[in-house]
Structure formats: structure tokens, C-alpha cells
Design an enzyme around this catalytic site. Structure first.
Site, PDB file in Angstrom:
ATOM      1  N   LYS A 248       0.849  -1.185   0.000  1.00 23.06           N
ATOM      2  CA  LYS A 248       0.000   0.000   0.000  1.00 23.06           C
ATOM      3  C   LYS A 248       0.890   1.242   0.000  1.00 23.06           C
ATOM      4  O   LYS A 248       1.846   1.334   0.755  1.00 23.06           O
ATOM      5  CB  LYS A 248      -0.912   0.000   1.234  1.00 23.06           C
ATOM      6  CG  LYS A 248      -1.964   1.102   1.228  1.00 23.06           C
ATOM      7  CD  LYS A 248      -2.969   0.920   2.345  1.00 23.06           C
ATOM      8  CE  LYS A 248      -4.044   1.999   2.295  1.00 23.06           C
ATOM      9  NZ  LYS A 248      -5.085   1.828   3.331  1.00 23.06           N
ATOM     10  N   GLU A 336     -18.937  -5.765  11.317  1.00 22.16           N
ATOM     11  CA  GLU A 336     -19.875  -5.018  12.156  1.00 22.16           C
ATOM     12  C   GLU A 336     -20.887  -5.927  12.848  1.00 22.16           C
ATOM     13  O   GLU A 336     -21.243  -5.704  14.007  1.00 22.16           O
ATOM     14  CB  GLU A 336     -20.606  -3.962  11.315  1.00 22.16           C
ATOM     15  CG  GLU A 336     -19.709  -2.839  10.827  1.00 22.16           C
ATOM     16  CD  GLU A 336     -18.981  -3.160   9.539  1.00 22.16           C
ATOM     17  OE1 GLU A 336     -18.203  -2.314   9.074  1.00 22.16           O
ATOM     18  OE2 GLU A 336     -19.193  -4.279   8.988  1.00 22.16           O
ATOM     19  N   ARG A 364     -24.919  -2.031   8.492  1.00 25.94           N
ATOM     20  CA  ARG A 364     -24.561  -3.393   8.113  1.00 25.94           C
ATOM     21  C   ARG A 364     -24.885  -4.405   9.214  1.00 25.94           C
ATOM     22  O   ARG A 364     -24.812  -5.611   8.983  1.00 25.94           O
ATOM     23  CB  ARG A 364     -23.057  -3.446   7.795  1.00 25.94           C
ATOM     24  CG  ARG A 364     -22.674  -2.626   6.568  1.00 25.94           C
ATOM     25  CD  ARG A 364     -21.190  -2.276   6.537  1.00 25.94           C
ATOM     26  NE  ARG A 364     -20.296  -3.401   6.554  1.00 25.94           N
ATOM     27  CZ  ARG A 364     -19.769  -3.978   5.477  1.00 25.94           C
ATOM     28  NH1 ARG A 364     -20.065  -3.525   4.275  1.00 25.94           N
ATOM     29  NH2 ARG A 364     -18.946  -4.992   5.589  1.00 25.94           N
TER      30      ARG A 364
END
Length: 593
Positions: A248, A336, A364
């Protein structure tokens, strides 16, 4: 730019006209282009830099948009946007009236599926692949690009589980860089690390066990190796899985070395990578830090306090407690649903749990909030960061539905603090012991109190559940506001010529409502205005309308808030103006009475 390849690529067809040997130059130009624009305009940086080679390879090998490419979350799709006809207006990324920061079906035929929340790509691409089979389009390719943080989420596993028993022409590409926004966590991360380091026995491959044709791991920055493998996989039928290793922030040293900070670094020097430091001297605190520091302070005094966040320890500032009490604060990854029911299990055993989830992400886990928490009346303390309009992340991230979707749930307390002191006080009150769950919602950005930490942190007062506060008395009009948007009311009233006629009440509690105060207000005032930074359908204003109807009050009621549409990207100030809940709009409204 005479020698530029990128500036002659207006779509992937142009890209495919190039010789393969020219593609490394395209990669360098694309990387530089992303860095230059994001340095000046802000946005998500590290994720897109990490997949430059993969993005080029995908559009070079596959016949997009006829072949369908689905990006998970979409933080990493800047290169994709630039190569698919949006280079010229990429400078408008995440701005009002500009292009979205995430893939969006209405924006381009190359955006096969709109995203913004994680772990949806496999299910979406599988659905497309099954549909293609049913239509007889057996040669069409369907590619899902998903990161190692997102693939740990339950929905991704549901997609893998189904795909493995189909003959769908699906390619799942795992972009493994060991980080989402914060570093990836969990047993799956350890498994993938073992695979990367060659410590996992080849016969012990969980992806193969799910009936995928697994290949990798390969270097995701070796453009020629990625192209070669994609061309091979093009000819393989059925579900396939390619594991690539990337870094990244690849290509910008600081972004590689500090991947958390350079996920979305703000403005920075495109040449050196140095972030332009904004002076925070004499600024009020961020609401996330008020939460994080107050919970840490409370946890020092109450050993039953637990903190939970799904993959947002930095964004939520639960990192403060995680550093001080690593056994009592948990990052559970992008999960979640698990976070909510985990909290419920802990509360069922007598713990005091602060479950910190961004408002948009609690959507969610709606079933878990209803079924596992509220139905059992377990006093989980939900701390909903980024409530209301969040700005440039746009429609996928605005936390504007929470008041409406939580208000209809029995047993739920809903509270929106007007300022930092109210936030720390409700956190204190909640941990003293409630008999039911509570949702505490607060916005992205800064509060209003300078030196809050030095002057107020730790000086708590218990809040009476369900009580409103009269901020200003008035004679003709009553304005009822919920949460921090109430500051706009205060500023607007101060600019009107007839301030004495306007009363202002802070209704921080949407549930339970202060009915005693409401009876007084409806008896005294013929005009009531409600204001919230949530949707007008079903929210705070709706609750006031219901109260008036049930009690046969006939006062005129005007509801202000987010209209019945998805609000796109822009600054919070611009979006408030669009929704007519900014100070100027309120001033004009108040002056008309």
C-alpha cells in the site's frame, strides 16, 4: 505532453493498443498522476498507489467494459477511473458536482457495480457471473478485486462459500497488503502471512478447499507476471482465485512507510511526500478524540469497561484505550455484525461495552442491533461516529439514516450531544449503568470548545435520561434541534432582527422524548421548527409530528433535515447549504416569520 503515454489513453481500448513493453512507463505516469492530483485536492492515496500495476494489467488483458470488473470498497479505484475516461476531470474527484471518490454505476459503464462499504465484490461479481450463464454468455469474464482486510468479513465468506459450488466464470483477486485503513487483524491475516512466507503446507490451502482454482501468491508489482497469470486464468473455467502481494502506497516512500497516515493524508507535497501540517493550536478537539480520551479516562476508573471497534481504531480513537488496555479493547476487523453481537455477549456477562461503529457502517449490523441487543434489552453502548453529513466521501458514507432506523426499535435510547461536554457526560452516564441499550451519535470533525481536554476532561456530570434543555427563550417560534446542528440555530438566531421572538430547545434525546417539555412548547407556541442532520423521513421531526398528532396539537410544524434523496459528495458546508440547514438558510427562514 509529447512523450506521455497516459495522456493518449482515453479508455482501455487505447491501453490495449500499446506494446506490453510500454506498460511500465504507463504505470509510472499513472502513479505520478495520482500523486499530483491527490497532493493538491486530497483523497484516498495509498490504496490506489498499491494497485497501479494490477489496474493496468486488468484493463490490458480483459475486454472491459464487456468483461465485468468489480472493486471492493473502492478506495483503490483511482487508477481505474483515470484509465476509463475520467482523466480530464479527475481533479474534481470527491468535490461538489465532480466525480465520486468510489466506483459508481451512473458515472461510467466501466463501473460495473457501485461500492463504498467493504466485502460486497465477491457476491456482486458472482451474481453477474450466474446471470451471464443464464443468458448463455459463457465467455464473459467477471472479476472481483478484494483486499485482505475486506475478505475477512462475513459477507465475503458467504460469497466464497456459494461460488465454490457453482460453475460461474468468476475470478477473485486477493490484493494482499496486510492493511485496510488500519493494519489487518485476526486469524485469517495470520494464515495469509504464513502463505506469503511459505510456511503454510500447500495441501493446507483453505481457498482450494472451497473448490477454487487457486494460484499465487505472486508479486502484484511485477506487471509482466501479473499479465501472464491473468492471461492464463482467462482460459480457466469456473471459480478462480489469484493471490497477489502488494505494498500500500507503492511508489511514494512516505506512503509506504506510514500506511495508516497516507491512506487519506490530506494535502501534501507531491515531490517530497511531506504532509502540509495544519496548525491545531487553539482548535477545539475532534469528536472522535473526545470519545477516545473520555472512554480511556473512564476505563482507568472502571475495570468492567470494554471497547470494541470494527477495523476503525484510529478513526474512532479507540486506539487510546487499545494502547493502554490491550486486553479490554478490541479491533475485530471489518465485521460489524460480529462486533454488535460480541458486545451483546459481553454485556450479558456483566461487562460495560462501548461499541464504536461509524453511523454508516452500523447499517450493516441492523439485525444484530434489533435481535441480539434490543430484543434482549442488553445495555450495549453504541457510539456512532461520523453521524450526519460527512462531506467528501459522499452518499455511501453519510450517517444520515441512524435516527430514523434506530428510533423505531423498542428499548433503544437515542442521544445526540450538542457539544464535547455533553458527549463526555453521556459516556459517563451510560457507564454508571443503564437498563437498556443506548445509541450516542456525534459528527465527523471538530467540536466547539477550545482547551476541552485541559479544562473539562474527567469533570463529569450525570445526564437525566430524556430531558431537553431550553437554550434560549422566545415568544412566538420554537426551534427544536437535535445534536451539534443546533449550533447553526444559535448562529442564525443571532443574525435575525427579531431574536426575542425565537425560542431554541436542545432535544438531544430523540428517544425517549421530553414529553413534559413538548406539552409546554405546543401550548405556548403556534409555530414549531425542528432541525436535524438526519433524514426527515422517520427521524426527529417525525417524532415531534407523531407527538403532536397523538395529543391533538394544531401548531404549525416545519421539519428541516436531509431530504428524501441520496446526498452526493461535497464539503459539509456545501452539503448543509444544499439541504438548507446551514446558518444562512436558517437565518433567511427565521427572518420570514
Amino acid at each position: 505532453m509529447k512523450n506521455s503515454l497516459l495522456y493518449n489513453i482515453n479508455n482501455p481500448t487505447d491501453l490495449r493498443l500499446l506494446d506490453e513493453t510500454q506498460l511500465p512507463q504507463v504505470a509510472q505516469e499513472l502513479r505520478n498522476f495520482i500523486i499530483d492530483i491527490v497532493a493538491a485536492k486530497e483523497g484516498h492515496l495509498g490504496a490506489s498507489l498499491g494497485v497501479v500495476e494490477l489496474t493496468i494489467a486488468l484493463h490490458y488483458v480483459f475486454d472491459t467494459p464487456n468483461d465485468l470488473l468489480v472493486w471492493d470498497v473502492g478506495h483503490q479505484a483511482y487508477g481505474h477511473k483515470i484509465l476509463t475516461g475520467r482523466r480530464e476531470n479527475f481533479h474534481t474527484n470527491r468535490q461538489l458536482g465532480g466525480i465520486s471518490g468510489f466506483p459508481k454505476r451512473s458515472e461510467s459503464i466501466y463501473d460495473a457495480f457501485g461500492v463504498g462499504h467493504s466485502s460486497t465484490s465477491i457476491s456482486a461479481a458472482l451474481g453477474m457471473a450466474i446471470a451471464s450463464n443464464l443468458k448463455g454468455e459463457y465467455d464473459k469474464q467477471h472479476i472481483a478485486v478484494i483486499g485482505d482486510a475486506s475478505i475477512a468479513s462475513g459477507m465475503a465468506f458467504e460469497g466464497l462459500n456459494h461460488a465454490g459450488v457453482t460453475d460461474a466464470n468468476l475470478l477473485v483477486i486477493l490484493n494482499d497488503n496486510a492493511i485496510g485503513i488500519d493494519p489487518s487483524v485476526g486469524a485469517l491475516k495470520k494464515y495469509l502471512t504464513a502463505v506469503k512466507e511459505g510456511k503454510n503446507p500447500r495441501q493446507n490451502n483453505m481457498i482450494k478447499s472451497l473448490n477454487f482454482d487457486y494460484s499465487g501468491p505472486i508479486d502484484g508489482h511485477n506487471l509482466f507476471a501479473v499479465i501472464k497469470e491473468l492471461k492464463r486464468l482467462q482460459k480457466v473455467k469456473g471459480p478462480k482465485f489469484l493471490h497477489i502481494i502488494t505494498t500500500k502506497g507503492k511508489g511514494l516512500q512516505q506512503a509506504e512507510e506510514n500506511q495508516v497516515k497516507y491512506h487519506a493524508p490530506g494535502k501534501f507535497d507531491a515531490t517530497t511526500g511531506e504532509i502540509h501540517i495544519k496548525s491545531e493550536e487553539n482548535l477545539p478537539p475532534k469528536y472522535q478524540d473526545v470519545f477516545g480520551l473520555a472512554v480511556l479516562d473512564l476505563a482507568r476508573k472502571n475495570e468492567k469497561i470494554i471497547g470494541i471497534t470494527p477495523a476503525m481504531p484510529s478513526g474512532s480513537s479507540l486506539k487510546f484505550m487499545m494502547e493502554a488496555f490491550p486486553k479490554r479493547a478490541f479491533d475485530v476487523g471489518i465485521a460489524e455484525q460480529h462486533a454488535v453481537t460480541l458486545a451483546a455477549g459481553m454485556v450479558a456477562q456483566g461487562m460495560i461495552v462501548f461499541c464504536n461503529i461509524y453511523s454508516t457502517f452500523l447499517q450493516r449490523a441492523y439485525d444484530q442491533v434489533i435481535h441480539d441487543v434490543a430484543l434482549q434489552n442488553l445495555p450495549v453502548i453504541f457510539c456512532l461516529d461520523r453521524a450526519g453529513l460527512v462531506g467528501e466521501d459522499g452518499a455511501t458514507h453519510h450517517g444520515v439514516f441512524d435516527l430514523a432506523y434506530l428510533r423505531c426499535i423498542p428499548n433503544m435510547i437515542i442521544y445526540s450531544p450538542m457539544n464535547e461536554i455533553a458527549l463526555q457526560n453521556i459516556l459517563y452516564t451510560a457507564q454508571l449503568g443503564l437498563n437498556q441499550p443506548i445509541a450516542i451519535r456525534y459528527p465527523r470533525g471538530r467540536g466547539v470548545i477550545q482547551n476541552w481536554q485541559d479544562q473539562h476532561l474527567g469533570k463529569y456530570k450525570k445526564i437525566a435520561i430524556g430531558e431537553s434543555i431550553c437554550i434560549k427563550k422566545g415568544t412566538h417560534i420554537a426551534v427544536l434541534s437535535n445534536g451539534t446542528i443546533g449550533h447553526n440555530v444559535t448562529l442564525a438566531i443571532a443574525k435575525t432582527d427579531h431574536q426575542e421572538t425565537i425560542a431554541h430547545y436542545d432535544f438531544s434525546f430523540v428517544k425517549p422524548l421530553d414529553e413534559k417539555a413538548l406539552h409546554t412548547i405546543f401550548t405556548k407556541f403556534s409555530t414549531i421548527i425542528t432541525l436535524e442532520d438526519g433524514v426527515v423521513n422517520g427521524g426527529f421531526g417525525s417524532a415531534i409530528l407523531e407527538f403532536a398528532s397523538q395529543n391533538n396539537y394544531t401548531s404549525k410544524i416545519k421539519i428541516l433535515g436531509i431530504p428524501d434523496e441520496f446526498i452526493e459528495q461535497g464539503t459539509v458546508a456545501e452539503l448543509q447549504q444544499y439541504c438548507k440547514i446551514d446558518v444562512k438558510s436558517l437565518e433567511i427562514l427565521f427572518s420570514s416569520y
